[in-house]
Design an enzyme around this catalytic site. Structure first.
Site, mmCIF file in Angstrom:
data_model
loop_
_atom_site.group_PDB
_atom_site.id
_atom_site.type_symbol
_atom_site.label_atom_id
_atom_site.label_comp_id
_atom_site.label_asym_id
_atom_site.label_seq_id
_atom_site.Cartn_x
_atom_site.Cartn_y
_atom_site.Cartn_z
ATOM 1 N N LYS A 13 0.836 -1.226 0.000
ATOM 2 C CA LYS A 13 0.000 0.000 0.000
ATOM 3 C C LYS A 13 0.860 1.261 0.000
ATOM 4 C CE LYS A 13 -1.955 -0.981 3.960
ATOM 5 N NZ LYS A 13 -1.248 -2.239 4.247
ATOM 6 N N ARG A 88 -10.006 1.248 8.264
ATOM 7 C CA ARG A 88 -9.640 -0.134 8.604
ATOM 8 C C ARG A 88 -10.700 -0.821 9.436
ATOM 9 N NH1 ARG A 88 -3.245 -1.033 9.163
ATOM 10 N NH2 ARG A 88 -2.889 0.904 8.154
ATOM 11 N N ARG A 127 12.105 -5.496 4.931
ATOM 12 C CA ARG A 127 11.822 -4.067 4.731
ATOM 13 C C ARG A 127 12.741 -3.187 5.573
ATOM 14 N NH1 ARG A 127 5.881 -1.600 5.472
ATOM 15 N NH2 ARG A 127 6.045 -2.503 7.563
ATOM 16 N N ARG A 160 11.353 -1.280 11.087
ATOM 17 C CA ARG A 160 10.207 -0.915 11.924
ATOM 18 C C ARG A 160 10.047 -1.903 13.072
ATOM 19 N NH1 ARG A 160 5.076 0.532 8.191
ATOM 20 N NH2 ARG A 160 4.054 -0.721 9.786
ATOM 21 N N ARG A 171 -0.430 -8.958 13.103
ATOM 22 C CA ARG A 171 -1.050 -7.880 12.316
ATOM 23 C C ARG A 171 -1.917 -8.467 11.199
ATOM 24 N NH1 ARG A 171 4.223 -5.042 10.701
ATOM 25 N NH2 ARG A 171 2.956 -3.850 9.249
HETATM 26 P P1 AP5 Z 1 4.934 -1.577 1.804
HETATM 27 O O1 AP5 Z 1 4.588 -0.740 0.617
HETATM 28 O O2 AP5 Z 1 5.695 -0.942 2.917
HETATM 29 O O3 AP5 Z 1 3.632 -2.344 2.347
HETATM 30 P P2 AP5 Z 1 2.383 -1.803 3.154
HETATM 31 O O4 AP5 Z 1 1.182 -2.510 2.637
HETATM 32 O O5 AP5 Z 1 2.361 -0.295 3.156
HETATM 33 O O6 AP5 Z 1 2.766 -2.397 4.579
HETATM 34 P P3 AP5 Z 1 2.622 -1.792 6.042
HETATM 35 O O7 AP5 Z 1 3.362 -2.753 6.949
HETATM 36 O O8 AP5 Z 1 3.087 -0.363 6.087
HETATM 37 O O9 AP5 Z 1 1.107 -1.880 6.272
HETATM 38 P P4 AP5 Z 1 0.367 -1.880 7.630
HETATM 39 O O10 AP5 Z 1 -1.011 -1.674 7.214
HETATM 40 O O11 AP5 Z 1 0.620 -3.056 8.487
HETATM 41 O O12 AP5 Z 1 1.106 -0.713 8.431
HETATM 42 P P5 AP5 Z 1 0.774 0.837 8.594
HETATM 43 O O13 AP5 Z 1 2.051 1.565 8.568
HETATM 44 O O14 AP5 Z 1 -0.321 1.268 7.695
HETATM 45 O O15 AP5 Z 1 5.740 -2.843 1.255
HETATM 46 C C1 AP5 Z 1 6.280 -3.794 2.164
HETATM 47 C C2 AP5 Z 1 7.666 -4.274 1.684
HETATM 48 O O16 AP5 Z 1 7.523 -4.970 0.461
HETATM 49 C C3 AP5 Z 1 8.649 -3.118 1.406
HETATM 50 O O17 AP5 Z 1 9.904 -3.552 1.833
HETATM 51 C C4 AP5 Z 1 8.614 -2.932 -0.106
HETATM 52 O O18 AP5 Z 1 9.833 -2.455 -0.636
HETATM 53 C C5 AP5 Z 1 8.323 -4.354 -0.554
HETATM 54 N N1 AP5 Z 1 7.521 -4.404 -1.767
HETATM 55 C C6 AP5 Z 1 6.445 -3.658 -2.056
HETATM 56 N N2 AP5 Z 1 5.920 -3.989 -3.257
HETATM 57 C C7 AP5 Z 1 6.695 -4.989 -3.715
HETATM 58 C C8 AP5 Z 1 6.664 -5.755 -4.903
HETATM 59 N N3 AP5 Z 1 5.739 -5.570 -5.856
HETATM 60 N N4 AP5 Z 1 7.595 -6.706 -5.059
HETATM 61 C C9 AP5 Z 1 8.514 -6.912 -4.089
HETATM 62 N N5 AP5 Z 1 8.606 -6.212 -2.937
HETATM 63 C C10 AP5 Z 1 7.695 -5.255 -2.752
HETATM 64 O O19 AP5 Z 1 0.183 0.845 10.078
HETATM 65 C C11 AP5 Z 1 1.027 0.538 11.182
HETATM 66 C C12 AP5 Z 1 0.197 0.492 12.464
HETATM 67 O O20 AP5 Z 1 -0.439 1.771 12.679
HETATM 68 C C13 AP5 Z 1 -0.966 -0.516 12.462
HETATM 69 O O21 AP5 Z 1 -0.538 -1.811 12.828
HETATM 70 C C14 AP5 Z 1 -1.887 0.127 13.519
HETATM 71 O O22 AP5 Z 1 -1.379 -0.098 14.825
HETATM 72 C C15 AP5 Z 1 -1.738 1.612 13.249
HETATM 73 N N6 AP5 Z 1 -2.746 2.098 12.258
HETATM 74 C C16 AP5 Z 1 -2.496 2.600 11.020
HETATM 75 N N7 AP5 Z 1 -3.650 2.957 10.416
HETATM 76 C C17 AP5 Z 1 -4.652 2.671 11.294
HETATM 77 C C18 AP5 Z 1 -6.066 2.794 11.245
HETATM 78 N N8 AP5 Z 1 -6.709 3.300 10.162
HETATM 79 N N9 AP5 Z 1 -6.779 2.386 12.324
HETATM 80 C C19 AP5 Z 1 -6.172 1.903 13.432
HETATM 81 N N10 AP5 Z 1 -4.829 1.749 13.547
HETATM 82 C C20 AP5 Z 1 -4.074 2.134 12.484
#
Ligand code: AP5
Length: 214
Positions: A13, A88, A127, A160, A171
């Site tokens: 994402k 979410r 990552r 992270r 998660r």
């Molecule tokens: P990346 O693009 O970083 O993936 P992502 O889907 O953004 O993963 P996240 O871990 O950031 O998602 P998340 O939803 O768990 O965490 P968030 O920060 O939103 O890609 C991942 C890896 O793969 C990278 O190394 C990249 O280079 C690689 N990659 C990407 N595409 C690729 C491809 N095509 N081929 C190969 N490699 C590839 O949230 C963190 C925390 O915040 C949550 O756990 C929660 O506690 C809180 N939070 C955030 N939003 C909310 C909400 N709305 N409500 C409640 N709590 C929330």
């Protein structure tokens, strides 16, 4: 365009939301990044959020909804946005509907990135993230040009705290229980576009643009 980026942790994402925002000239608004900024600042919201984030649980809806309400009111979001990681929960989806209806706006599309579970665990294990601009790299698939420094601002990359395999699996479980159903909320009027995220970053980026026709 007003777009939502959805998909499990590690589905891409952030990587593709960032590219899409730059391509369309609209802000990429990622709730995880907004929360990590608050943690770095040591604000009250950051202190409250950190414990939830470290164990992989969701931060309470009241905190998230207020954060998004303030962010979407900023001038740069008036002509469109890529909203990554929100909503979410069903409560967040209902509140976003109300917020946009009050502004006379609506969501044009929701991109759902689909990636097998083991691949998501592998991606998050490799990552590294820039603590300054939050850009994500993968040390095998998508490495920085210069060793372990961000291509954009030269900051040393970090791992992270919620990317430990055990926390990643938790998660993924929380996502299945609380977020998978939110996609059905938007699965009307041809809003949801499911995209296979299992290919190189450039290939998936092209698939995302094709799905949106941009
Ligand atoms: P990346 O693009 O970083 O993936 P992502 O889907 O953004 O993963 P996240 O871990 O950031 O998602 P998340 O939803 O768990 O965490 P968030 O920060 O939103 O890609 C991942 C890896 O793969 C990278 O190394 C990249 O280079 C690689 N990659 C990407 N595409 C690729 C491809 N095509 N081929 C190969 N490699 C590839 O949230 C963190 C925390 O915040 C949550 O756990 C929660 O506690 C809180 N939070 C955030 N939003 C909310 C909400 N709305 N409500 C409640 N709590 C929330």
């Amino acid at each position: 365009m007003r777009l939502l980026m959805a998909g499990s942790p590690g589905s891409g994402k952030g990587t593709h939301g960032r590219r899409l925002g730059a391509h369309l000239g609209v802000p990429h608004i990622a709730t995880g990044d907004l929360l990590r900024d608050q943690v770095s600042l040591g604000s009250e919201i950051g202190r409250e959020a950190q414990a939830y984030m470290d164990r992989g649980d969701y931060v309470p809806d009241t905190v998230m909804i207020e954060m998004i309400r303030l962010r979407l009111a900023q001038p740069d979001a008036q002509n469109g946005f890529v909203l990554d990681g929100f909503p979410r929960t069903q409560g967040q989806a209902d509140e976003l509907d109300k917020l946009l209806a009050d502004l006379g706006q609506s969501i044009d599309a929701m991109i759902v990135l689909e990636v097998p579970v083991e691949e998501m665990v592998r991606r998050l294990s490799g990552r590294r993230t820039c603590p300054t601009c939050q850009r994500a790299y993968h040390m095998d698939d998508n490495p920085p040009a210069d060793d372990e420094r961000c291509d954009d601002d030269g900051s040393p990359l970090e791992r992270r705290s919620d990317d430990e395999p055990e926390t990643v699996r938790y998660r993924l479980k929380v996502y299945g229980e609380r977020t998978a159903g939110v996609i059905e909320h938007y699965d009307v009027d041809n809003v949801v576009r499911r995209v296979s995220g299992e290919a190189s970053v450039d290939e998936v980026a092209a698939r995302v643009r094709d799905a949106l026709g941009v």
